[in-house]
Design an enzyme around this catalytic site. Structure first.
Site, PDB file in Angstrom:
ATOM      1  N   TYR A   1       0.819  -1.223   0.000  1.00 50.80           N
ATOM      2  CA  TYR A   1       0.000   0.000   0.000  1.00 50.80           C
ATOM      3  C   TYR A   1       0.849   1.268   0.000  1.00 50.80           C
ATOM      4  CZ  TYR A   1      -4.025  -2.852   1.270  1.00 50.80           C
ATOM      5  OH  TYR A   1      -5.031  -3.787   1.271  1.00 50.80           O
TER       6      TYR A   1
ATOM      7  N   ASP B   1     -17.633  -6.796   1.665  1.00 54.31           N
ATOM      8  CA  ASP B   1     -18.144  -5.503   1.153  1.00 54.31           C
ATOM      9  C   ASP B   1     -19.398  -5.716   0.308  1.00 54.31           C
ATOM     10  OD1 ASP B   1     -15.719  -4.607   2.220  1.00 54.31           O
ATOM     11  OD2 ASP B   1     -14.721  -4.605   0.258  1.00 54.31           O
TER      12      ASP B   1
END
Ligand code: ADP
Length: 298
Positions: free
Chosen positions: A101, A258
């Site tokens: 990331y 999600d």
């Protein structure tokens, strides 16, 4: 009258490896994935808004264009000078995926810096959705600002939904994460945890322990997902259970939770009750994990 589902958090650039050794650029992020699937699940009478912050550079322009093309309203996407969006790169080792990331200075970290902007986005919202990742990227003062805005919205009738999405690497300590997530669950009407993460970080012995703990924190409805295992929904003392249909092969579990949340909430908001909502959530998640990538065309 138009209803509004407001999802709050960070969308990132995704760089995904391709068979020819190149990387394909996409856009994803937990609360964004839920907004994206909510847009596909909710009827046209619902507007789906994403509340975040991006830069003014070309890649931020592309991200906003991607959101709009998906039918997501970007009125509440702040454009900040001198900032840009976060990025993650997927590495494949056989079937295993690992993620790197670059998000430490992303614009989304400023999404709750302006109380007037939060107020404008949340006033009149029918649903506000956020996650433990939304909280993790904010400084403590901004987290408090977001909590206050959500509390005000809830008093005015907004349904607040929260996925704890426990990601210890984003927090200074496990203790800080657990404290913030427990407080946030207390603001929420609906909490949607995943048992494996909850067991690891809170020591829950079984999904019922997760239910009891979030009810004690103040959550009204608790929906505990458990991978291929039974989903449990508790509304006060009423418990409903659902077994997801088997998925074979499971190709990529990214965005399982999600997408489940989007399917669950869309059906719940249509007034169809816990069992239908859990079935819709797991049917959608089942399709998502049967294909590669967070966002799959339905
Ligand atoms: P998260 O992505 O947050 O870790 P879970 O792994 O708990 O979420 O999965 C969310 C939902 O996705 C589950 O409730 C289930 O409906 C579906 N799901 C996940 N893994 C599987 C699986 N192996 N087989 C069938 N359904 C699954």
């Amino acid at each position: 009258m138009t209803k509004r589902f407001v999802s709050i958090g960070e969308c990132m650039v995704e760089m995904a490896p391709q068979p020819d050794g190149t990387y394909a650029m996409g856009f994803a992020g937990d609360t964004f994935n839920t907004a994206w699937y909510a847009r596909t699940c909710l009827p046209a009478a619902w507007q789906v808004d994403y509340l975040t912050a991006v830069g003014r550079d070309a890649v931020s322009d592309r991200m906003v264009a991607f959101m709009r093309k998906a039918g997501i309203d970007t009125t509440h996407v702040a454009r900040l000078d001198g900032r840009t969006v976060g990025l993650y790169l997927i590495e494949l080792q056989g079937a295993e995926r690992s993620f790197s990331y670059w998000r430490g200075a992303s614009a989304a970290r400023a999404l709750a810096d302006d109380p007037a902007r939060l107020e404008a986005a949340l006033t009149g919202a029918d649903v506000a959705y956020f996650s433990g990742i939304t909280l993790a990227i904010l400084e403590p003062e901004a987290r408090t600002r977001l909590a206050q805005a959500l509390t005000r919205a809830r008093l005015a009738g907004t349904i607040v939904a929260f996925d704890p999405n426990l990601r210890p690497k984003l927090w200074p300590s496990e203790q800080a994460m657990c404290t913030a997530v427990t407080q946030a669950a207390g603001l929420a009407d609906i909490v949607l945890p995943s048992f494996e993460d909850e067991a690891r970080h809170f020591g829950d012995a079984d999904p019922m322990a997760t239910v009891t703990r979030y009810q004690a924190a103040g959550a009204k409805v608790v929906v505990v997902k458990d991978g291929a295992g039974e989903v449990l929904c508790a509304e006060g003392t009423a418990l409903t259970r659902h077994n997801p249909a088997p998925v074979a092969p499971v190709v990529d579990t990214t965005a399982a939770g999600d997408s489940f949340n989007a399917g669950f909430l869309a059906t719940w908001l249509a007034g169809q009750g816990a069992l239908a909502a859990m079935a819709a959530g797991s049917a959608l998640a089942g399709r998502v994990i049967g294909a590669r990538g967070a966002l799959i065309a339905l």
